[in-house]
Each structure stands twice: as C-alpha cells, then as structure tokens.
Design a protein around this motif. Structure first.
Motif, PDB file in Angstrom:
ATOM      1  N   ASP A  31       0.867  -1.187   0.000  1.00  0.00           N
ATOM      2  CA  ASP A  31       0.000   0.000   0.000  1.00  0.00           C
ATOM      3  C   ASP A  31       0.901   1.233   0.000  1.00  0.00           C
ATOM      4  OD1 ASP A  31      -1.992   1.858   0.172  1.00  0.00           O
ATOM      5  OD2 ASP A  31      -2.605   1.322   2.209  1.00  0.00           O
ATOM      6  N   ILE A  32       1.398   1.591  -1.167  1.00  0.00           N
ATOM      7  CA  ILE A  32       2.368   2.674  -1.302  1.00  0.00           C
ATOM      8  C   ILE A  32       1.799   4.017  -0.866  1.00  0.00           C
ATOM      9  CG2 ILE A  32       3.774   3.967  -2.962  1.00  0.00           C
ATOM     10  CD1 ILE A  32       3.895   1.347  -4.605  1.00  0.00           C
ATOM     11  N   ASP A  33       0.578   4.332  -1.274  1.00  0.00           N
ATOM     12  CA  ASP A  33       0.004   5.651  -1.008  1.00  0.00           C
ATOM     13  C   ASP A  33      -0.878   5.694   0.232  1.00  0.00           C
ATOM     14  OD1 ASP A  33      -2.116   4.214  -1.950  1.00  0.00           O
ATOM     15  OD2 ASP A  33      -2.436   5.453  -3.728  1.00  0.00           O
ATOM     16  N   LYS A  34      -0.859   4.644   1.027  1.00  0.00           N
ATOM     17  CA  LYS A  34      -1.573   4.583   2.309  1.00  0.00           C
ATOM     18  C   LYS A  34      -3.073   4.842   2.180  1.00  0.00           C
ATOM     19  CE  LYS A  34       2.405   6.006   5.034  1.00  0.00           C
ATOM     20  NZ  LYS A  34       2.917   6.934   6.016  1.00  0.00           N
ATOM     21  N   ASP A  35      -3.689   4.332   1.099  1.00  0.00           N
ATOM     22  CA  ASP A  35      -5.132   4.519   0.925  1.00  0.00           C
ATOM     23  C   ASP A  35      -5.928   3.277   1.324  1.00  0.00           C
ATOM     24  OD1 ASP A  35      -4.575   2.782  -1.144  1.00  0.00           O
ATOM     25  OD2 ASP A  35      -5.607   3.958  -2.678  1.00  0.00           O
ATOM     26  N   GLY A  36      -5.232   2.269   1.879  1.00  0.00           N
ATOM     27  CA  GLY A  36      -5.896   1.047   2.290  1.00  0.00           C
ATOM     28  C   GLY A  36      -5.996  -0.004   1.196  1.00  0.00           C
ATOM     29  N   VAL A  76       9.984   5.472   0.151  1.00  0.00           N
ATOM     30  CA  VAL A  76      10.451   6.194   1.322  1.00  0.00           C
ATOM     31  C   VAL A  76       9.214   6.687   2.058  1.00  0.00           C
ATOM     32  CG1 VAL A  76      11.762   8.181   2.143  1.00  0.00           C
ATOM     33  CG2 VAL A  76      12.551   6.908   0.137  1.00  0.00           C
ATOM     34  N   LYS A  77       9.087   6.285   3.316  1.00  0.00           N
ATOM     35  CA  LYS A  77       7.948   6.710   4.125  1.00  0.00           C
ATOM     36  C   LYS A  77       8.466   7.486   5.327  1.00  0.00           C
ATOM     37  CE  LYS A  77       5.172   2.744   2.811  1.00  0.00           C
ATOM     38  NZ  LYS A  77       4.425   1.574   3.252  1.00  0.00           N
ATOM     39  N   THR A  78       7.918   8.669   5.533  1.00  0.00           N
ATOM     40  CA  THR A  78       8.292   9.481   6.689  1.00  0.00           C
ATOM     41  C   THR A  78       7.033   9.864   7.449  1.00  0.00           C
ATOM     42  OG1 THR A  78       8.136  11.596   5.507  1.00  0.00           O
ATOM     43  CG2 THR A  78      10.250  10.447   5.396  1.00  0.00           C
ATOM     44  N   LYS A  79       7.194  10.376   8.625  1.00  0.00           N
ATOM     45  CA  LYS A  79       6.042  10.776   9.444  1.00  0.00           C
ATOM     46  C   LYS A  79       5.344  12.015   8.903  1.00  0.00           C
ATOM     47  CE  LYS A  79       8.000   8.982  13.712  1.00  0.00           C
ATOM     48  NZ  LYS A  79       8.507   9.327  15.036  1.00  0.00           N
ATOM     49  N   ASP A  80       6.107  12.924   8.300  1.00  0.00           N
ATOM     50  CA  ASP A  80       5.560  14.213   7.912  1.00  0.00           C
ATOM     51  C   ASP A  80       5.158  14.339   6.441  1.00  0.00           C
ATOM     52  OD1 ASP A  80       6.032  15.074  10.526  1.00  0.00           O
ATOM     53  OD2 ASP A  80       8.087  15.610  10.026  1.00  0.00           O
ATOM     54  N   PHE A  81       5.586  13.400   5.599  1.00  0.00           N
ATOM     55  CA  PHE A  81       5.349  13.534   4.165  1.00  0.00           C
ATOM     56  C   PHE A  81       4.624  12.319   3.612  1.00  0.00           C
ATOM     57  CE2 PHE A  81       9.216  15.946   5.109  1.00  0.00           C
ATOM     58  CZ  PHE A  81       8.861  17.188   4.646  1.00  0.00           C
ATOM     59  N   GLU A  82       4.032  12.504   2.452  1.00  0.00           N
ATOM     60  CA  GLU A  82       3.415  11.399   1.738  1.00  0.00           C
ATOM     61  C   GLU A  82       4.518  10.433   1.303  1.00  0.00           C
ATOM     62  OE1 GLU A  82       0.126  10.789   1.104  1.00  0.00           O
ATOM     63  OE2 GLU A  82      -0.246  12.447   2.460  1.00  0.00           O
ATOM     64  N   PRO A  83       4.200   9.164   1.094  1.00  0.00           N
ATOM     65  CA  PRO A  83       5.208   8.211   0.612  1.00  0.00           C
ATOM     66  C   PRO A  83       5.762   8.647  -0.745  1.00  0.00           C
ATOM     67  CG  PRO A  83       3.223   7.087   1.319  1.00  0.00           C
ATOM     68  CD  PRO A  83       2.909   8.542   1.324  1.00  0.00           C
TER      69      PRO A  83
END
Length: 94
Positions: A31-36, A76-83
């Motif tokens: 789930d690259i874009d964290k949309d489920g 690359v996944k960070t707390k503050d930015f989109e993947p």
C-alpha cells in the motif's frame, strides 16, 4: 462473481517481462500511497534488461502507475510527508 483484469505492459517495452536467472521475476503488493488498497509491483526482465511495472486498482480498473526499465525500486515513508516512490538503474560503472 469475481472480476479478472489484464495487466498491460508499457507500449514502448511491449512485455511484462519474464524470469531470468540474473534477474528473477518478483511480484509483490504494498500500500504505497496509504489509501488502504495495495498496489501490485512487478519486477522482471527481458533480453534488453530489467523491467518495473507498478499497477493500482481504481473502481475495478487496473491503472498503470509506473512502467519502465528500472532495476531499483523502493518507497520512502516518513512521518511528515506522503510516501515517495524511488526508482533508478544500477550501473556497472564506479
């Protein structure tokens, strides 16, 4: 009833690739874009080199997000930015 969709290669590459002992075919879901919903990542090769395809399912349609001759793929996944998808090519040059 289950639906079936075809994965179409990039028209300039004309193939999804095939297994090669130096670059085995790798299929993964993330789930690259964290949309489920998970994207399908297909890494393979042909006689010209490595191939990468990333597909997404939208409303029962398969959409190609990335397609090209890339040998490196990561997210690359960070707390503050989109993947962020990172793609590139390895080189024999140093």
């Amino acid at each position: 009833m289950k639906k079936t969709s075809n994965l179409e290669p990039d028209p300039t590459i004309k193939t999804l690739g095939y297994f090669n002992k130096n670059w085995p075919m790798n299929i993964s879901f993330n789930d690259i874009d964290k949309d489920g919903k998970q994207e399908l990542i297909l890494q393979s090769s042909d006689n010209k080199g490595p191939i990468l395809h990333v597909f997404k399912v939208y409303d029962d349609k398969v959409i190609k997000l990335i397609s090209g001759r890339y040998s490196i793929f990561g997210v690359v996944k960070t707390k503050d930015f989109e993947p962020v998808i990172v793609i590139g090519n390895k080189s024999k040059k140093v």
